[in-house]
Design a protein around this motif. Structure first.
Motif, PDB file in Angstrom:
ATOM      1  N   ASP A 266      51.189-133.229   7.606  1.00 41.68           N
ATOM      2  CA  ASP A 266      49.889-133.309   8.096  1.00 41.68           C
ATOM      3  C   ASP A 266      49.693-131.571   8.485  1.00 41.68           C
ATOM      4  O   ASP A 266      48.759-130.810   8.230  1.00 41.68           O
ATOM      5  N   PHE A 267      50.647-131.138   9.302  1.00 42.88           N
ATOM      6  CA  PHE A 267      50.904-129.664   9.745  1.00 42.88           C
ATOM      7  C   PHE A 267      50.819-128.867   8.449  1.00 42.88           C
ATOM      8  O   PHE A 267      50.513-127.535   8.639  1.00 42.88           O
ATOM      9  N   GLU A 268      51.707-129.218   7.597  1.00 45.47           N
ATOM     10  CA  GLU A 268      52.015-128.371   6.408  1.00 45.47           C
ATOM     11  C   GLU A 268      50.490-128.280   5.786  1.00 45.47           C
ATOM     12  O   GLU A 268      50.298-127.247   5.103  1.00 45.47           O
ATOM     13  N   ALA A 269      49.912-129.477   5.367  1.00 44.80           N
ATOM     14  CA  ALA A 269      48.456-129.086   4.896  1.00 44.80           C
ATOM     15  C   ALA A 269      47.646-128.110   5.691  1.00 44.80           C
ATOM     16  O   ALA A 269      47.035-127.614   5.024  1.00 44.80           O
ATOM     17  N   GLN A 270      47.718-128.392   6.922  1.00 45.21           N
ATOM     18  CA  GLN A 270      47.001-127.382   7.651  1.00 45.21           C
ATOM     19  C   GLN A 270      47.293-125.865   7.357  1.00 45.21           C
ATOM     20  O   GLN A 270      46.448-125.097   7.126  1.00 45.21           O
ATOM     21  N   GLY A 271      48.764-125.589   7.199  1.00 45.77           N
ATOM     22  CA  GLY A 271      49.464-124.345   6.912  1.00 45.77           C
ATOM     23  C   GLY A 271      48.600-123.939   5.367  1.00 45.77           C
ATOM     24  O   GLY A 271      48.510-122.698   5.283  1.00 45.77           O
ATOM     25  N   HIS A 272      48.655-124.791   4.524  1.00 47.53           N
ATOM     26  CA  HIS A 272      47.989-124.474   3.225  1.00 47.53           C
ATOM     27  C   HIS A 272      46.603-123.888   3.180  1.00 47.53           C
ATOM     28  O   HIS A 272      46.030-123.206   2.535  1.00 47.53           O
ATOM     29  N   ARG A 273      45.643-124.995   3.909  1.00 49.25           N
ATOM     30  CA  ARG A 273      44.394-124.424   4.361  1.00 49.25           C
ATOM     31  C   ARG A 273      44.210-123.057   4.799  1.00 49.25           C
ATOM     32  O   ARG A 273      43.334-122.509   4.482  1.00 49.25           O
ATOM     33  N   MET A 274      45.009-122.937   5.830  1.00 52.43           N
ATOM     34  CA  MET A 274      45.113-121.647   6.357  1.00 52.43           C
ATOM     35  C   MET A 274      45.396-120.416   5.722  1.00 52.43           C
ATOM     36  O   MET A 274      44.760-119.383   5.478  1.00 52.43           O
ATOM     37  N   ILE A 275      46.340-120.576   4.582  1.00 55.49           N
ATOM     38  CA  ILE A 275      46.793-119.804   3.484  1.00 55.49           C
ATOM     39  C   ILE A 275      45.236-119.496   2.569  1.00 55.49           C
ATOM     40  O   ILE A 275      45.171-118.369   2.314  1.00 55.49           O
ATOM     41  N   ALA A 276      44.946-120.601   2.187  1.00 56.15           N
ATOM     42  CA  ALA A 276      43.690-120.376   1.380  1.00 56.15           C
ATOM     43  C   ALA A 276      42.455-119.688   1.899  1.00 56.15           C
ATOM     44  O   ALA A 276      42.040-118.784   1.323  1.00 56.15           O
ATOM     45  N   ASP A 277      42.297-119.749   3.285  1.00 58.19           N
ATOM     46  CA  ASP A 277      41.272-119.147   3.956  1.00 58.19           C
ATOM     47  C   ASP A 277      41.634-117.748   3.987  1.00 58.19           C
ATOM     48  O   ASP A 277      40.778-116.799   3.819  1.00 58.19           O
ATOM     49  N   VAL A 278      42.799-117.081   4.471  1.00 58.61           N
ATOM     50  CA  VAL A 278      43.099-115.643   4.460  1.00 58.61           C
ATOM     51  C   VAL A 278      43.048-115.071   3.138  1.00 58.61           C
ATOM     52  O   VAL A 278      42.655-113.961   3.225  1.00 58.61           O
ATOM     53  N   LEU A 279      43.714-115.867   2.209  1.00 54.66           N
ATOM     54  CA  LEU A 279      43.435-115.233   0.986  1.00 54.66           C
ATOM     55  C   LEU A 279      42.063-115.002   0.353  1.00 54.66           C
ATOM     56  O   LEU A 279      41.799-113.920  -0.373  1.00 54.66           O
TER      57      LEU A 279
END
Length: 283
Positions: A266-279
């Motif tokens: 779950d936390f990993e998925a949050q990290g990937h969403r954060m990466i998508a947002d910053v990119l």
């Protein structure tokens, strides 16, 4: 029969038995993915919390430092536990037990006053010390690149894009203050309208905005009005746009990589969403 202190290393057990003879363990409150044992116990008439590091991850060392140097404004107001015993070398400490329920997942997580209090408490904590650090940005950039060089499930082309972005950043001096390091609802207790603070295992000197990073992708996004209430309590907004972007990008990388290593999907998925947002923001 299992020893009540079986979660502790031999030296940790010796210290607890010396500090708190006859201690009775009442509950294991450890987080599943954490490397720290957290036990609620009774010592005579007093309820206490025993925190013991199980690896050399420095969480206990950081928490002891925070209690010794920075929690005074909270303790004096009854908003954080008083540390009773500690040994850095053995990675163990004992604090008072605080009453209250975790804010995360409860009705208090949607209440405006929760965030006003959280902002007020954080500002009191941040305001104690300010230190110029000329190497902070370069250290954090190196750490982000090390995460990307290790095991993770970030798509190779995105990892390359992130690494190139990190390498392009300046290494400017920043002002660092005492930070909690994990400022979010799972580390706040709500007790009859009073907010209290727990878990300082990630405490350290960082830019003040670092304590906004987890709120920005969680509570501020989940609860309308939470960000405005928090800022009203804090009294200002310390998030300078360029530095805020760099901090969020590094936090995204660290979240995705760390959670993959410990198996927190779950936390990993949050990290990937954060990466998508910053990119997306960088495009």
């Amino acid at each position: 029969m299992t020893h009540p202190l079986s979660a502790l290393a031999p030296r940790q057990r010796e210290l607890i038995e010396a500090w708190l003879p006859g201690i009775e363990i009442e509950a294991d409150m450890s987080w599943k993915s954490a490397e720290t044992a957290v036990l609620r116990a009774r010592a005579g008439e007093q309820l206490v919390v025993v925190k013991a590091g199980r690896t050399s991850d420095h969480h206990t060392e950081r928490e002891i430092r925070a209690h010794r140097e920075w929690t005074g404004p909270w303790v004096r107001r009854g908003r954080a536990a008083r540390m009773l015993h500690a040994d850095v070398d053995a990675e163990i400490l004992v604090t008072e037990y605080l009453p209250g329920a975790l804010v995360q997942g409860t009705a208090a997580a949607a209440e405006t006053d929760t965030y006003v209090q959280a902002g007020e408490l954080l500002r009191a904590y941040h305001s104690q010390v300010a230190v110029e650090d000329s190497d902070y940005e370069s250290r954090m950039n190196a750490k982000a690149l090390a995460w990307l060089d290790g095991p993770h499930r970030i798509a190779p082309e995105l990892a390359d894009e992130l690494a190139a972005m990190v390498r392009s950043w300046p290494s400017t001096a920043v002002t660092c203050v005492p930070t909690h390091g994990d400022w979010q609802g799972r580390n706040w207790l709500h007790d009859d309208g009073v907010l209290r603070v727990i878990d300082l295992g990630r405490a350290g000197l960082r830019p003040a905005a670092a304590d906004f990073e987890r709120l920005a992708v969680q509570e501020f996004a989940w609860h309308p009005g939470a960000e405005e209430a928090f800022l009203s309590g804090y009294g200002m907004d310390p998030r300078e746009p360029d530095a805020w972007f760099r901090g969020r990008a590094r936090a995204a990388i660290g979240t995705a990589c760390w959670s993959y290593r410990v198996g927190d999907q779950d936390f990993e998925a949050q990290g990937h969403r954060m990466i998508a947002d910053v990119l997306a923001e960088a495009a």
